[in-house]
Structure formats: structure tokens, C-alpha cells
Design a protein around this motif. Sequence first.
Motif, PDB file in Angstrom:
ATOM      1  N   PRO A  36       4.434 -14.269   7.561  1.00 57.04           N
ATOM      2  CA  PRO A  36       5.520 -14.839   6.768  1.00 57.04           C
ATOM      3  C   PRO A  36       6.840 -14.733   7.532  1.00 57.04           C
ATOM      4  O   PRO A  36       7.041 -13.804   8.322  1.00 57.04           O
ATOM      5  N   LYS A  37       7.734 -15.680   7.296  1.00 52.66           N
ATOM      6  CA  LYS A  37       9.007 -15.700   8.018  1.00 52.66           C
ATOM      7  C   LYS A  37       9.775 -14.393   7.869  1.00 52.66           C
ATOM      8  O   LYS A  37      10.500 -13.989   8.787  1.00 52.66           O
ATOM      9  N   GLN A  92      -4.218  -9.117   3.562  1.00 50.87           N
ATOM     10  CA  GLN A  92      -3.291  -9.044   2.426  1.00 50.87           C
ATOM     11  C   GLN A  92      -2.846  -7.598   2.275  1.00 50.87           C
ATOM     12  O   GLN A  92      -3.683  -6.693   2.155  1.00 50.87           O
ATOM     13  N   ARG A  93      -1.523  -7.378   2.347  1.00 48.55           N
ATOM     14  CA  ARG A  93      -0.948  -6.027   2.271  1.00 48.55           C
ATOM     15  C   ARG A  93      -1.598  -5.084   3.280  1.00 48.55           C
ATOM     16  O   ARG A  93      -1.847  -3.912   3.016  1.00 48.55           O
ATOM     17  N   GLY A  94      -1.924  -5.612   4.445  1.00 44.22           N
ATOM     18  CA  GLY A  94      -2.491  -4.799   5.517  1.00 44.22           C
ATOM     19  C   GLY A  94      -3.995  -4.621   5.478  1.00 44.22           C
ATOM     20  O   GLY A  94      -4.563  -4.000   6.381  1.00 44.22           O
ATOM     21  N   LYS A  95      -4.658  -5.170   4.487  1.00 42.87           N
ATOM     22  CA  LYS A  95      -6.107  -5.024   4.354  1.00 42.87           C
ATOM     23  C   LYS A  95      -6.809  -6.319   4.746  1.00 42.87           C
ATOM     24  O   LYS A  95      -6.398  -7.412   4.347  1.00 42.87           O
ATOM     25  N   LEU A  96      -7.867  -6.194   5.567  1.00 48.21           N
ATOM     26  CA  LEU A  96      -8.683  -7.355   5.904  1.00 48.21           C
ATOM     27  C   LEU A  96      -9.478  -7.765   4.670  1.00 48.21           C
ATOM     28  O   LEU A  96     -10.301  -6.997   4.167  1.00 48.21           O
ATOM     29  N   VAL A  97      -9.236  -8.987   4.173  1.00 42.51           N
ATOM     30  CA  VAL A  97      -9.881  -9.415   2.934  1.00 42.51           C
ATOM     31  C   VAL A  97     -10.931 -10.503   3.150  1.00 42.51           C
ATOM     32  O   VAL A  97     -11.783 -10.724   2.287  1.00 42.51           O
ATOM     33  N   VAL A 240       1.298  -1.387   8.975  1.00 40.92           N
ATOM     34  CA  VAL A 240       2.533  -1.579   8.189  1.00 40.92           C
ATOM     35  C   VAL A 240       2.428  -2.750   7.220  1.00 40.92           C
ATOM     36  O   VAL A 240       3.428  -3.159   6.637  1.00 40.92           O
ATOM     37  N   GLY A 241       1.234  -3.271   7.036  1.00 40.66           N
ATOM     38  CA  GLY A 241       1.056  -4.459   6.204  1.00 40.66           C
ATOM     39  C   GLY A 241       1.490  -4.301   4.763  1.00 40.66           C
ATOM     40  O   GLY A 241       1.811  -5.297   4.097  1.00 40.66           O
ATOM     41  N   HIS A 242       1.514  -3.061   4.275  1.00 44.25           N
ATOM     42  CA  HIS A 242       1.955  -2.844   2.898  1.00 44.25           C
ATOM     43  C   HIS A 242       3.418  -3.227   2.712  1.00 44.25           C
ATOM     44  O   HIS A 242       3.886  -3.396   1.578  1.00 44.25           O
ATOM     45  N   MET A 243       4.144  -3.409   3.832  1.00 46.02           N
ATOM     46  CA  MET A 243       5.554  -3.771   3.774  1.00 46.02           C
ATOM     47  C   MET A 243       5.761  -5.282   3.861  1.00 46.02           C
ATOM     48  O   MET A 243       6.899  -5.760   3.811  1.00 46.02           O
ATOM     49  N   LEU A 247       0.320 -13.477   2.762  1.00 47.21           N
ATOM     50  CA  LEU A 247      -0.844 -13.364   3.631  1.00 47.21           C
ATOM     51  C   LEU A 247      -0.442 -13.335   5.098  1.00 47.21           C
ATOM     52  O   LEU A 247       0.496 -14.011   5.514  1.00 47.21           O
ATOM     53  N   VAL A 248      -1.177 -12.545   5.871  1.00 48.68           N
ATOM     54  CA  VAL A 248      -1.069 -12.523   7.327  1.00 48.68           C
ATOM     55  C   VAL A 248      -2.418 -12.964   7.883  1.00 48.68           C
ATOM     56  O   VAL A 248      -3.473 -12.598   7.352  1.00 48.68           O
ATOM     57  N   ILE A 249      -2.386 -13.751   8.952  1.00 46.84           N
ATOM     58  CA  ILE A 249      -3.611 -14.319   9.523  1.00 46.84           C
ATOM     59  C   ILE A 249      -3.666 -13.986  11.011  1.00 46.84           C
ATOM     60  O   ILE A 249      -2.658 -14.085  11.722  1.00 46.84           O
TER      61      ILE A 249
END
Length: 265
Positions: A36-37, A92-97, A240-243, A247-249
Amino acid sequence: MSNPKVFRELCRAEVHTKPTSGVLPGYVQANLLILPKSAADSFQDLCARNPVACPLLTKTLGSPHILEEHAKFISGDSFDIRTDFPKYNIYQRGKLVEQKNNCRKEWSKNHIGFLIGCSFSFEDALKQAGLTPKNVLRGTNVSMFVTTKYLDSAGIFHQCPYVVSMRPYKPEDINRVREITRPFKKTHGEPIDWGFDGAERLGISDLQKPDYGDSLRIAEDEVPVFWACGVTPQLAIATVGHMIDGLVIGHTPGHMLVLDATNVC
């Protein structure tokens, strides 16, 4: 496949969904992180502070079809960052989903994609010197390990460990391996450590149990050789994905984008 464009089309059609080590030797391959930006500036700063582990090649400009340095890496307009890797990891939030063969559904206008150099890019140079990596000889993925070495912090990214790729070589070949890979500075360059003492320095306890990729047997006359790895940014997301909102890809480790460029040293 005859060229990178054809190969990307095979990935887009979900015909090729396997790792890309040994695919189209001589062409540059790239890792992926789509953020995300709101997190993009921090990640770009992380790359600037850690150019060996996170060598930034280019990023998207407002579209999954346009790169900041498009002509340098892609010829023409046949490119889609959402489909042209063989396989994607969704976080999502640092977890591989989820793992998928495309991320069309997940991509939004709020995303920026980053391409990071990959050590697969120098494997053909090693092959041409008679030092073909064992993973290429066997047609498998490379071994990748999480280490106790940390990136320099930037923005929201802190306490993020290095990931390294490992290829076994004979001790007498290491200087030559270093010389060959050193010029590939945009695709991790020369090894950051080697030998069983190097594994200990990096905090790797079992070389037969990689955290990513496939296990490679180290022969009695060989030692492990370690390069910085472009999976490092994805481990940073897990750290640090909880921050990060949204979604991150990333690419699935070992499943790279093959670019039209042949030299980004």
C-alpha cells in the motif's frame, strides 16, 4: 520458451507455475513486493539503506503495466505485474494467507509494486565459467535460510532479518565464484559469507532444512556459500506487517519475473 515475453505470457496463462532458476539463462530475474502507498516510502528507504539485500531495480508508476524505468527492463507494452510471475504470496497484517498464480483481485490503485534484483540473474555467468550452481544442475529451487543478521532499519521497518540463498562450492572455487558474481551489484553481487563457520556466523543451525526452497546436499569436498536474498523484504513484511493496513503481495520464493534486460550490473 524462446524469449522473456513468451515466458511471461506462459505465466500469465498459468501454464508455467514453477520456480524460475535456470529459465532463459542470461536474462535478469526479479523479486517482487507490492505495498500500500502508506508503506511504500518506508520500503524504498529500506532498500536505499540495504542495497545488498534489497537491490531496488524499479517500481510501478500508477499502473500494474508501467514501470518507473520501463524501457530499461521491459521491451514494448507486454507486461502486467499482477500476472507475470509464476506464483504470488498474499499477506494480511504480516501473515501469509494465500498463494495464487495471479493477484488481479488483490491489486488496487492504492498499491505500488517494487522489483528487487534476484541472484538467479548471475547463475548463467557461473555456468559459463564451469561453476554451474547445484540447484541449476538438479532443476530445483535454491536453498534459502533466515539468519540472525539484521537489516539497517528504515521507517516502519526495524528488527528485520536477512534471508540468504545457499549454493555449495568447493573451497578452491570460492575466489572465482566471488569474482564472477561481484559485478552483479543490482542482483545481490558477491557472497556475504561462506563455509560452515559462515553458517554459524549467520545463525544457520541445519543446512539441510532451508526455510524456503529446496534442500541441497553439500558434498564432503564442498562448503556452503551464502548470498543475500530477495526474499528478505517478504520476511520484513512478516516482521512488521501488523503495522501495515491493506494487503501486501510478494512473489512465492523462487518464482521470479523474467525481464528483457540482460545486464543491470
